[in-house]
Design a protein around this motif. Structure first.
Motif: not given
Length: 257
Positions: A31-33, A59, A65-69, A71-73
């Motif tokens: 879960g870390d960005p 990935e 994984v990609a964030d909706p905004g 970024g990635r985490r």
């Protein structure tokens, strides 16, 4: 000091492997960005196209994984075990006892290793967790104390410096936070139980801090044995209360006034 990947292998694969190592050892947590691309490339001393290619590999492996905004985490790895079998096991009281029995063995191992291997950074983290437990206990905030409880155990797993143990125990602690196997708040809602739990956590912490692996293992195992026993007592008391209420109501099948 910036991290730097090994330039002796294909750059993108080496970049991916370096990030994998950080995930495996627990430096990058589920879960870390991740940092923005530009800053991350600078930290790793690679070009942005190389970083993009390495991230794409991760990935594809399900690690990033990609964030909706945009970024990635780090993917939510080993934070819990989601499987119909887990739900089935959690619904059976005898399996919950097996879960606590397993944790007793693994907690003892983790505490013993932490007493031997904990670095100064690990010891500082353990101290902060213990201070949070003390503060929440003194303020009678049982929810915060229950969260600090799990955080202390995770800190012990990290201080063990055994990556397999760490990842397994993180999965178990994820299930513990979600109440998959048992509801910790029922334990912490009882002041007399909270007092014992705080003393037991203090015993684990003190043994690790004085680097006594045998005492640390024994304290961790005693803690899990107590948790298992108190859980059983709570379940039995709830069952007796339900019977008493049914008697008053005639099992909901009589025409009592």
């Amino acid at each position: 000091m910036p991290s730097e990947v090994n330039k002796g292998a294909p750059a993108a694969e080496t970049t991916a492997r370096h990030i994998e190592d950080l995930i495996l050892e627990g430096s990058l947590r589920p879960g870390d960005p991740l940092l923005p691309e530009r800053e991350m490339a600078l930290r790793l001393n690679v070009s942005r196209p190389t970083l993009r290619q390495g991230i794409r590999m991760l990935e594809e492996r399900g690690l990033i994984v990609a964030d909706p905004g945009g970024g990635r985490r780090v993917a939510p790895l080993a934070t819990s075990i989601t499987d119909p079998l887990i739900e089935l096991m959690a619904s059976r009281g005898e399996v919950v006892d097996d879960y606590l029995e397993l944790r007793g063995t693994l907690e003892g191992m983790a505490a013993s290793l932490a007493a031997t291997r904990a670095s100064d950074v690990d010891r500082a983290t353990l101290t902060r967790c213990m201070e949070r437990i003390d503060l929440a206990h003194d303020e009678a905030d049982f929810r915060d104390e229950a969260e600090a409880d799990v955080d202390l155990h995770v800190a012990v797993y990290e201080a063990s410096h055994n990556v397999v143990l760490l990842q397994i125990m993180r999965a178990l602690s994820g299930m513990l936070r979600k109440g998959v196997f048992h509801n910790r708040e029922k334990l912490y809602a009882r002041p007399e139980v909270r007092d014992v739990l705080r003393a037991q956590h203090r015993a684990i912490y003190d043994a690790i801090m004085v680097r006594d692996p045998e005492a640390a293992a024994r304290a961790a195992q005693d803690h899990m044995t107590y948790t298992k026993r108190v859980r059983a007592e709570i379940i039995a008391a709830e069952a007796r209360l339900e019977i008493s209420l049914r008697r008053i109501e005639g099992g909901s099948l009589t025409a009592r006034n």
